[in-house]
Design a protein around this motif. Structure first.
Motif, PDB file in Angstrom:
ATOM      1  N   HIS A   4       0.860  -1.182   0.000  1.00  0.00           N
ATOM      2  CA  HIS A   4       0.000   0.000   0.000  1.00  0.00           C
ATOM      3  C   HIS A   4       0.896   1.232   0.000  1.00  0.00           C
ATOM      4  O   HIS A   4       1.848   1.327   0.762  1.00  0.00           O
ATOM      5  CB  HIS A   4      -0.922  -0.019   1.211  1.00  0.00           C
ATOM      6  CG  HIS A   4      -1.904  -1.152   1.153  1.00  0.00           C
ATOM      7  ND1 HIS A   4      -3.068  -1.085   0.435  1.00  0.00           N
ATOM      8  CD2 HIS A   4      -1.857  -2.400   1.669  1.00  0.00           C
ATOM      9  CE1 HIS A   4      -3.722  -2.231   0.531  1.00  0.00           C
ATOM     10  NE2 HIS A   4      -3.002  -3.049   1.286  1.00  0.00           N
ATOM     11  N   ILE A  43      -2.783  -2.139  10.948  1.00  0.00           N
ATOM     12  CA  ILE A  43      -3.703  -2.360   9.825  1.00  0.00           C
ATOM     13  C   ILE A  43      -5.153  -2.127  10.250  1.00  0.00           C
ATOM     14  O   ILE A  43      -6.085  -2.651   9.632  1.00  0.00           O
ATOM     15  CB  ILE A  43      -3.531  -3.776   9.216  1.00  0.00           C
ATOM     16  CG1 ILE A  43      -3.609  -4.867  10.299  1.00  0.00           C
ATOM     17  CG2 ILE A  43      -2.220  -3.880   8.454  1.00  0.00           C
ATOM     18  CD1 ILE A  43      -3.602  -6.298   9.755  1.00  0.00           C
ATOM     19  N   THR A  46      -8.802   3.570   9.431  1.00  0.00           N
ATOM     20  CA  THR A  46      -8.442   4.940   9.795  1.00  0.00           C
ATOM     21  C   THR A  46      -9.505   5.502  10.741  1.00  0.00           C
ATOM     22  O   THR A  46     -10.640   5.004  10.784  1.00  0.00           O
ATOM     23  CB  THR A  46      -8.395   5.837   8.545  1.00  0.00           C
ATOM     24  OG1 THR A  46      -9.717   5.856   7.974  1.00  0.00           O
ATOM     25  CG2 THR A  46      -7.377   5.325   7.536  1.00  0.00           C
ATOM     26  N   ASN A 170     -11.485  -3.047   2.458  1.00  0.00           N
ATOM     27  CA  ASN A 170     -10.351  -3.425   1.586  1.00  0.00           C
ATOM     28  C   ASN A 170     -10.778  -4.078   0.282  1.00  0.00           C
ATOM     29  O   ASN A 170     -10.213  -5.106  -0.132  1.00  0.00           O
ATOM     30  CB  ASN A 170      -9.389  -4.364   2.338  1.00  0.00           C
ATOM     31  CG  ASN A 170      -8.939  -3.811   3.670  1.00  0.00           C
ATOM     32  OD1 ASN A 170      -9.114  -4.454   4.695  1.00  0.00           O
ATOM     33  ND2 ASN A 170      -8.394  -2.621   3.682  1.00  0.00           N
ATOM     34  N   LYS A 214      -3.856   4.507   4.480  1.00  0.00           N
ATOM     35  CA  LYS A 214      -3.808   3.074   4.159  1.00  0.00           C
ATOM     36  C   LYS A 214      -3.693   2.857   2.653  1.00  0.00           C
ATOM     37  O   LYS A 214      -3.938   1.745   2.168  1.00  0.00           O
ATOM     38  CB  LYS A 214      -5.054   2.363   4.698  1.00  0.00           C
ATOM     39  CG  LYS A 214      -5.356   2.632   6.160  1.00  0.00           C
ATOM     40  CD  LYS A 214      -4.330   2.031   7.101  1.00  0.00           C
ATOM     41  CE  LYS A 214      -4.647   2.431   8.536  1.00  0.00           C
ATOM     42  NZ  LYS A 214      -3.759   1.852   9.524  1.00  0.00           N
TER      43      LYS A 214
END
Ligand code: SAM
Length: 225
Positions: A4, A43, A46, A170, A214
């Motif tokens: 990322h 991970i 946010t 994701n 991210k």
């Protein structure tokens, strides 16, 4: 595994929005710090995304939340903060070390009475919840091993009800959804789940692309019909 690659400007804007709009409380800030101190990977969602989860829990009127992928409990705390009195959140985590850190963080946030952390492979936990006759969940957040995303989506429907909200994190994965060769471990699972969201008559869904600390990613939002 894909890398990322956030840009400095995306991160600066995210920090600005977090400070001006989102205002994570001190328990959320401590949850991130304790996770780093315990050596957990950074991970978690946010703060902007965590606040979105909290608001979605509130907007949907959810009383029962299911989370797949706890890590240190950062998203868990956000969502539990959106629950009403008497609300309940069950979160699934494979690694006992992650679950221990999450338990301490959830307790520190004063939310221990609302949160149950189940340790083990999520597919086993989901089966156990069905076997136990768990009450339907109103809201599901999927954020664990991407290989199993489509199965988690199916479980969300089975453990939910018409009207259940499902959020899956994701789902853009630095664009690997267009080129699974970039990440042969995770991308195929994400693509399968997205195809299911578009084709399964039990679901109505959309996807929001995001950029920030991210990297380039996105989340899917689905409603169980
Ligand atoms: N939702 C968390 C947050 O935003 O704070 C982040 C979750 S992290 C991306 C994914 C977590 O899922 C990790 O803690 C990992 O150990 C867990 N996990 C991976 N595979 C799993 C599985 N098969 N069953 C349950 N948990 C799993």
């Amino acid at each position: 595994m894909i890398e990322h690659q956030p840009t400095a400007r995306w991160i600066a804007v995210e920090d600005f929005l977090s400070g001006v709009v989102v205002h994570p409380d001190s328990s959320l800030q401590r949850a991130v710090t304790t996770a780093l101190e315990a050596g957990l990977p950074p991970i978690e969602v946010t703060p902007n995304a965590g606040k979105l989860l909290k608001l979605l829990v509130q907007l949907s009127g959810a009383r029962r939340v299911l989370e797949i992928g706890t890590l240190a409990g950062f998203s868990t705390i956000w969502m539990a903060q959106g629950l009403p009195d008497g609300g309940k959140l069950v979160t699934c985590e494979f690694l006992p070390q992650h679950a221990d850190v999450a338990r301490a963080n959830v307790d520190d946030a004063g939310l221990g009475h609302k949160v149950e952390i189940r340790v083990g492979a999520a597919l086993d936990t989901l089966q156990a919840l069905q076997d136990e006759g768990a009450e339907p969940f109103d809201f599901v957040f999927i954020d664990a091993d991407k290989e199993n995303d489509a199965q988690y989506l199916d479980w969300s429907i089975r453990l939910g009800r018409p009207g259940t909200t499902v959020v899956m994190d994701n789902v853009v994965w630095e664009g690997a959804v267009l080129d699974p060769a970039l990440d042969t471990v995770n991308a195929p699972g994400i693509i399968s789940a997205l195809q299911m969201m578009g084709e399964d008559p039990r679901l109505d869904a959309t996807v929001i692309q995001t950029v920030g600390s991210k990297g380039w990613d996105g989340f899917a939002l689905a409603l169980v019909r």
